[in-house]
Design a protein around this motif. Structure first.
Motif, PDB file in Angstrom:
ATOM      1  N   ALA A   1       0.932  -1.143  -0.014  1.00 49.70           N
ATOM      2  CA  ALA A   1       0.032  -0.022   0.045  1.00 49.70           C
ATOM      3  C   ALA A   1       0.992   1.262   0.054  1.00 49.70           C
ATOM      4  CB  ALA A   1      -0.883   0.001   1.352  1.00 49.70           C
ATOM      5  N   VAL A   2       1.897   1.192   0.871  1.00 47.93           N
ATOM      6  CA  VAL A   2       2.779   2.310   0.781  1.00 47.93           C
ATOM      7  C   VAL A   2       3.592   2.727  -0.481  1.00 47.93           C
ATOM      8  CG1 VAL A   2       4.980   3.278   1.871  1.00 47.93           C
ATOM      9  CG2 VAL A   2       3.236   2.202   3.449  1.00 47.93           C
ATOM     10  N   ALA A   3       3.964   1.445  -1.171  1.00 48.14           N
ATOM     11  CA  ALA A   3       4.859   1.627  -2.487  1.00 48.14           C
ATOM     12  C   ALA A   3       3.596   2.207  -3.512  1.00 48.14           C
ATOM     13  CB  ALA A   3       5.143   0.261  -2.985  1.00 48.14           C
ATOM     14  N   GLU A   4       2.409   1.882  -3.466  1.00 46.83           N
ATOM     15  CA  GLU A   4       1.358   2.299  -4.177  1.00 46.83           C
ATOM     16  C   GLU A   4       1.101   3.981  -4.246  1.00 46.83           C
ATOM     17  OE1 GLU A   4      -0.842  -1.920  -4.991  1.00 46.83           O
ATOM     18  OE2 GLU A   4      -1.986  -0.230  -4.304  1.00 46.83           O
ATOM     19  N   ALA A   5       1.007   4.121  -2.758  1.00 45.06           N
ATOM     20  CA  ALA A   5       0.844   5.717  -2.360  1.00 45.06           C
ATOM     21  C   ALA A   5       2.031   6.464  -2.940  1.00 45.06           C
ATOM     22  CB  ALA A   5       0.407   5.785  -0.968  1.00 45.06           C
ATOM     23  N   ALA A   6       3.047   5.845  -2.613  1.00 42.73           N
ATOM     24  CA  ALA A   6       4.211   6.656  -2.915  1.00 42.73           C
ATOM     25  C   ALA A   6       4.420   7.025  -4.415  1.00 42.73           C
ATOM     26  CB  ALA A   6       5.487   6.092  -2.408  1.00 42.73           C
ATOM     27  N   GLU A   7       4.109   5.916  -5.062  1.00 46.44           N
ATOM     28  CA  GLU A   7       4.159   5.875  -6.826  1.00 46.44           C
ATOM     29  C   GLU A   7       3.170   6.855  -7.254  1.00 46.44           C
ATOM     30  OE1 GLU A   7       3.716   2.174  -9.610  1.00 46.44           O
ATOM     31  OE2 GLU A   7       5.196   2.202  -7.848  1.00 46.44           O
ATOM     32  N   ALA A   8       1.832   6.990  -6.457  1.00 42.82           N
ATOM     33  CA  ALA A   8       0.894   8.119  -7.080  1.00 42.82           C
ATOM     34  C   ALA A   8       1.490   9.406  -6.349  1.00 42.82           C
ATOM     35  CB  ALA A   8      -0.399   7.678  -6.298  1.00 42.82           C
TER      36      ALA A   8
ATOM     37  N   LEU B   1      11.089   2.178   4.320  1.00 45.72           N
ATOM     38  CA  LEU B   1      10.162   2.620   3.030  1.00 45.72           C
ATOM     39  C   LEU B   1      10.201   4.129   2.990  1.00 45.72           C
ATOM     40  CD1 LEU B   1       7.047   0.180   3.784  1.00 45.72           C
ATOM     41  CD2 LEU B   1       8.489   0.309   1.825  1.00 45.72           C
ATOM     42  N   ALA B   2      10.320   4.749   4.188  1.00 49.39           N
ATOM     43  CA  ALA B   2      10.058   6.321   4.271  1.00 49.39           C
ATOM     44  C   ALA B   2      11.566   6.718   3.364  1.00 49.39           C
ATOM     45  CB  ALA B   2      10.352   6.560   5.589  1.00 49.39           C
ATOM     46  N   LEU B   3      12.775   6.147   3.500  1.00 53.02           N
ATOM     47  CA  LEU B   3      14.049   6.607   2.787  1.00 53.02           C
ATOM     48  C   LEU B   3      13.731   6.096   1.519  1.00 53.02           C
ATOM     49  CD1 LEU B   3      16.775   7.388   3.732  1.00 53.02           C
ATOM     50  CD2 LEU B   3      17.266   5.007   3.887  1.00 53.02           C
ATOM     51  N   ARG B   4      13.205   4.943   1.193  1.00 57.16           N
ATOM     52  CA  ARG B   4      13.237   4.792  -0.364  1.00 57.16           C
ATOM     53  C   ARG B   4      12.157   5.412  -1.091  1.00 57.16           C
ATOM     54  NH1 ARG B   4      11.033  -1.382  -1.291  1.00 57.16           N
ATOM     55  NH2 ARG B   4      12.134  -1.521   0.721  1.00 57.16           N
ATOM     56  N   HIS B   5      11.127   5.891  -0.580  1.00 58.89           N
ATOM     57  CA  HIS B   5       9.948   6.653  -1.140  1.00 58.89           C
ATOM     58  C   HIS B   5      10.199   8.173  -0.645  1.00 58.89           C
ATOM     59  CE1 HIS B   5       8.304   3.012  -2.607  1.00 58.89           C
ATOM     60  NE2 HIS B   5       8.224   2.750  -1.428  1.00 58.89           N
ATOM     61  N   ASP B   6      11.363   8.568  -0.115  1.00 62.04           N
ATOM     62  CA  ASP B   6      11.186   9.985   0.327  1.00 62.04           C
ATOM     63  C   ASP B   6       9.929  10.288   0.770  1.00 62.04           C
ATOM     64  OD1 ASP B   6      12.443  12.541   0.780  1.00 62.04           O
ATOM     65  OD2 ASP B   6      11.934  13.043  -1.042  1.00 62.04           O
TER      66      ASP B   6
ATOM     67  N   SER C   1       0.748   1.811  19.978  1.00 61.87           N
ATOM     68  CA  SER C   1       1.609   2.908  19.763  1.00 61.87           C
ATOM     69  C   SER C   1       1.509   3.502  18.326  1.00 61.87           C
ATOM     70  CB  SER C   1       3.209   2.688  20.114  1.00 61.87           C
ATOM     71  OG  SER C   1       3.242   2.198  21.621  1.00 61.87           O
ATOM     72  N   ALA C   2       1.948   4.316  18.058  1.00 59.39           N
ATOM     73  CA  ALA C   2       2.309   4.837  16.654  1.00 59.39           C
ATOM     74  C   ALA C   2       3.380   5.618  16.289  1.00 59.39           C
ATOM     75  CB  ALA C   2       1.209   5.805  16.286  1.00 59.39           C
ATOM     76  N   VAL C   3       4.065   5.566  15.237  1.00 63.20           N
ATOM     77  CA  VAL C   3       5.310   6.315  15.140  1.00 63.20           C
ATOM     78  C   VAL C   3       5.080   7.186  13.799  1.00 63.20           C
ATOM     79  CG1 VAL C   3       7.348   4.941  15.880  1.00 63.20           C
ATOM     80  CG2 VAL C   3       6.345   4.476  13.735  1.00 63.20           C
ATOM     81  N   LEU C   4       5.989   8.199  13.816  1.00 57.09           N
ATOM     82  CA  LEU C   4       6.125   9.025  12.667  1.00 57.09           C
ATOM     83  C   LEU C   4       7.486   8.987  12.288  1.00 57.09           C
ATOM     84  CD1 LEU C   4       4.637  12.761  11.971  1.00 57.09           C
ATOM     85  CD2 LEU C   4       7.254  12.073  11.499  1.00 57.09           C
ATOM     86  N   VAL C   5       7.750   8.474  11.144  1.00 59.33           N
ATOM     87  CA  VAL C   5       9.068   8.114  10.641  1.00 59.33           C
ATOM     88  C   VAL C   5       9.355   8.836   9.268  1.00 59.33           C
ATOM     89  CG1 VAL C   5       9.007   5.939  11.480  1.00 59.33           C
ATOM     90  CG2 VAL C   5       8.721   6.187   9.135  1.00 59.33           C
ATOM     91  N   ASP C   6      10.529   9.436   9.347  1.00 57.27           N
ATOM     92  CA  ASP C   6      10.926   9.962   7.642  1.00 57.27           C
ATOM     93  C   ASP C   6      12.162   9.278   7.270  1.00 57.27           C
ATOM     94  OD1 ASP C   6      12.871  11.559   8.982  1.00 57.27           O
ATOM     95  OD2 ASP C   6      11.860  13.196   9.024  1.00 57.27           O
ATOM     96  N   ALA C   7      12.957   9.626   6.126  1.00 65.13           N
ATOM     97  CA  ALA C   7      14.003   9.107   5.781  1.00 65.13           C
ATOM     98  C   ALA C   7      15.144   9.179   6.706  1.00 65.13           C
ATOM     99  CB  ALA C   7      14.357   9.900   4.552  1.00 65.13           C
ATOM    100  N   SER C   8      15.192  10.151   7.754  1.00 65.72           N
ATOM    101  CA  SER C   8      16.256  10.407   8.791  1.00 65.72           C
ATOM    102  C   SER C   8      15.980   9.243  10.054  1.00 65.72           C
ATOM    103  CB  SER C   8      16.083  11.824   9.390  1.00 65.72           C
ATOM    104  OG  SER C   8      15.002  11.902  10.338  1.00 65.72           O
ATOM    105  N   GLY C   9      14.669   8.636  10.088  1.00 67.39           N
ATOM    106  CA  GLY C   9      14.656   7.631  11.034  1.00 67.39           C
ATOM    107  C   GLY C   9      13.255   7.947  11.808  1.00 67.39           C
ATOM    108  N   VAL C  10      13.179   7.245  12.851  1.00 63.25           N
ATOM    109  CA  VAL C  10      11.830   7.633  13.890  1.00 63.25           C
ATOM    110  C   VAL C  10      11.864   8.958  14.222  1.00 63.25           C
ATOM    111  CG1 VAL C  10      10.801   6.989  15.893  1.00 63.25           C
ATOM    112  CG2 VAL C  10      11.821   4.949  14.427  1.00 63.25           C
TER     113      VAL C  10
END
Lengths: 282, 282
Positions: free
Chosen positions: B34-41, B82-87, B106-115
């Motif tokens: 789902a993430v890959a498809e969303a990033a592709e969009a 995934l965050a890193l791969r898809h920016d 719990s929930a996390v917010l992650v980006d290319a730099s990590g959690v």
């Protein structure tokens, strides 16, 4: 209901009345007629719009002042008379000249015994800030023959702090005189003011009865969004958007004492006030 | 947008994923797809459901514990990847085993730099109270490349204190992983969870992005109420109730910095905190 239980089922009417700015006599007459009809239909709690004596779209502060009257003036005295005659609780908004001669956007709750509460709108909408002094007291909460009722006015409803305060004080039915100005909304959407009222009701598991007005005034049109919402947040009757109408609903107000929504949840007991406090000091 | 302004328009996707309790590998794979498809969009902010690793309807606390993993475990590590791969910025919920070996929702917010943030649900729903320790920290609020985002989980949304706290901290987009169990509602009514989200958005003039789940689990069905709501409180896309889907919307997050709703009104400046404080100490 077992014998000995307090009577909690009660018929509520919200009167969506035509009002006209400056036409105090005409407004009084239309309100009187609406109240009589609601009482004849069996309503024992009757809610009227905001500023039901004066109308809303004042040219300036001076015009509002010229239409303001004391809380023991003819409008409220007339409502006490109606409450006595019809054995009803009335909640209505009026343009008040307070004892310090400040002009207020106020509401009263009256019953056959007289004025039970005088509330002054604490959150003023748009040009009301040029006209009224805001109130500095909490929402009015009053024990009536039918249950515990609270009073607040229009834009007050959009502050969840305010609806929560009323709810935490044990309100079973929140009565709100409003004048909701018409704003654009996407096709198929319910007026957002009603959405917010639905949320306030559900979040606190209390009934909410809103009386709006009709009749365009100096370029302002009104939602006419009068609605009675149950503790699940659902409107109890079809919306009467925009037209003169009275919305009537029979409410078992005891239901609003039960805040449980699952085996392990209670919408008030589940609050985490220790975590909320600091930010509300901001 | 004038040159030099920060980029604030961003494509957001909320993935309404099929989940199955106990099927950690399958859940991870479906989320990854789902993430890959969303990033592709073109999505740069992607929101996933609550408990997206474990599923929801645990038999007991022991089963939840057996499915819990640390915040540096394979699920979150996979999301960072995934965050890193898809920016992209990813927000998702997971069943956490915390450093003290307590089980958390719990929930996390992650980006290319990590959690960037780890949030633990503070308001637990029903039998979650038998399974999880509640969080004791405020909603997570994080500055990302696209604006200020907050994270809370499901039932947290029903506490206006909580959404207000996030909003007062400057949140432009509130991201909420949820698992909304299906409850009865009157014909023609939108799910009440969505009504409450609409109100929270409008009352605070912030965007809200909710990712729900699908696929019945041990007798529980889900609303599938994934929705992105704008600061006026309107859903930005047709609802996708109940089916597997990704809701995509382009948001100008800068709009959430402007709290004005009329010439004289600002939904945050109009608050009267001096009047609210005492009751929030209750």
């Amino acid at each position: 209901m077992s014998s000995g239980d307090p009577v909690t089922a009660v018929r509520v009417a919200c009167c969506q009345v035509r009002l006209a700015v400056g036409d105090v006599d005409g407004n009084r007459a239309r309100v009187r007629r609406a109240v009589a009809e609601a009482a004849e239909a069996g309503a024992r709690i009757i809610v009227l719009p905001e500023l039901a004596n004066s109308g809303y779209v004042f040219r300036d502060a001076a015009e509002a002042r010229s239409l303001a009257e004391p809380a023991d003036g003819p409008t409220v005295a007339g409502w006490v008379d109606l409450a006595l005659r019809h054995d009803a609780v009335l909640v209505g908004g009026f343009c008040e000249l307070d004892p310090d001669r400040r002009v207020r956007n106020s509401a009263v709750l009256v019953d056959a015994s007289g004025v039970r509460a005088l509330y002054r709108k604490a959150h003023l909408w748009d040009r009301e800030k040029l006209v009224f002094d805001p109130g500095d007291a909490a929402p009015a909460v009053v024990d009536t023959a039918y249950g515990r009722l609270a009073v607040m006015i229009c834009y007050d409803l959009e502050f969840p702090e305010w609806t929560r305060m009323a709810a935490l004080a044990g309100t079973q039915l929140l009565c709100a005189p409003v004048n909701w100005p018409q704003l654009p909304r996407p096709a198929g959407e319910r007026p957002s003011e009603i959405v917010r009222v639905q949320a306030a009701a559900a979040i606190n598991r209390m009934f909410v009865a809103v009386a709006d007005r009709t009749a365009g005034e100096r370029g302002v049109d009104w939602v006419g969004g009068t609605v009675v919402v149950d503790p699940d947040g659902w409107p109890l009757r079809d919306l009467v958007l925009g037209r003169e109408a009275t919305v009537v609903a029979d409410l078992d107000l005891a239901a609003a004492r039960d805040k449980r929504i699952s085996e392990h949840n209670d919408v008030h007991a589940d609050r985490r006030p220790d975590l909320y406090a600091p930010v509300y000091r901001i």
